[in-house]
Write a protein that holds these residues in place. Sequence first.
Motif, PDB file in Angstrom:
ATOM      1  N   PRO A 200      34.565  40.389  42.292  1.00 27.70           N
ATOM      2  CA  PRO A 200      35.277  39.461  43.180  1.00 27.70           C
ATOM      3  C   PRO A 200      36.772  39.416  42.901  1.00 27.70           C
ATOM      4  N   TYR A 201      37.206  40.122  41.891  1.00 33.72           N
ATOM      5  CA  TYR A 201      38.627  40.073  41.552  1.00 33.72           C
ATOM      6  C   TYR A 201      39.244  41.464  41.593  1.00 33.72           C
ATOM      7  N   CYS A 202      40.532  41.471  41.541  1.00 33.68           N
ATOM      8  CA  CYS A 202      41.218  42.743  41.464  1.00 33.68           C
ATOM      9  C   CYS A 202      41.098  43.271  40.042  1.00 33.68           C
ATOM     10  N   VAL A 203      41.680  44.441  39.839  1.00 33.17           N
ATOM     11  CA  VAL A 203      41.546  45.073  38.529  1.00 33.17           C
ATOM     12  C   VAL A 203      42.155  44.209  37.439  1.00 33.17           C
ATOM     13  N   GLU A 204      43.329  43.734  37.718  1.00 36.31           N
ATOM     14  CA  GLU A 204      44.023  42.948  36.699  1.00 36.31           C
ATOM     15  C   GLU A 204      43.237  41.704  36.317  1.00 36.31           C
TER      16      GLU A 204
END
Length: 233
Positions: A200-204
């Motif tokens: 659900p999140y970006c890579v960072e």
Amino acid sequence: MAWTEERIATLKKLWEGGATASQIADELGDVSRNAVIGKAHRLGLKSRPSPVKAGEAKGKAKAKAKVASKPVKAAPPKPKKEAPPKPVEAAAEAETEKPAAPKADTATSNKPQPTPNAGQSSPKIVSVGPGGFLRQGPGDQQPPIPPAPPRRLVPAKPSPEIADKTSLLELSDKVCRWPMGHPGEPDFHFCGEAVNPGFPYCVEHCGRAFQAQLPRGARRPPPPLPFGGPRVR
DNA sequence: CCCTGATTCGC
DNA sequence: GCGAATCAGG
């Protein structure tokens, strides 16, 4: 104030985003904290870090004769339903992406960013790097903590940059849902990066939300999460 | 005391 | 369905 579709959508997203009932109530306006909680439960969303133990459901619905409208109320023995032993595993969420998207929400999932908006980021919101802290205030809410971190994090290409602020109404399966700031602030938004596939999140922010289980001897000393994250021992 | 969410139950 | 009152934990 009636619960319009928009208000319900806002409630859902803020609730799922980790905002407290008070914050949501304040955000929506014209509703009490209890109203938010009650509505949230009626909507089916529930069970977030609750201070109250789910052990006993207070059968003390004692005589609430405050309103004194119905003087005599036959209270038959209510059968207390006992929740069967159900193992809690919401862990599989990270892998299975369910297309349970709201009706009028998916349309905004694909938005181009014609305006680079370079060097225009809010001064209060900083993108924290590894080991950095992001505490804006004591009342700040936590990003949702993953129930079960995956063993490996899949590498993905970081998007160049999405400078536009992603409002909670623009969330979709494709963008990072990491909250920036706290709800109620004018510039509260979500990360909005392209998600790490399967997360659900970006890579960072996957790096912040998920902690890889490293082999013994290669542990990371300081957890990047502000607090409340899964403790690595 | 403050906060939190959960639950109940009159409306 | 709604939400105030109430409860209970932190």
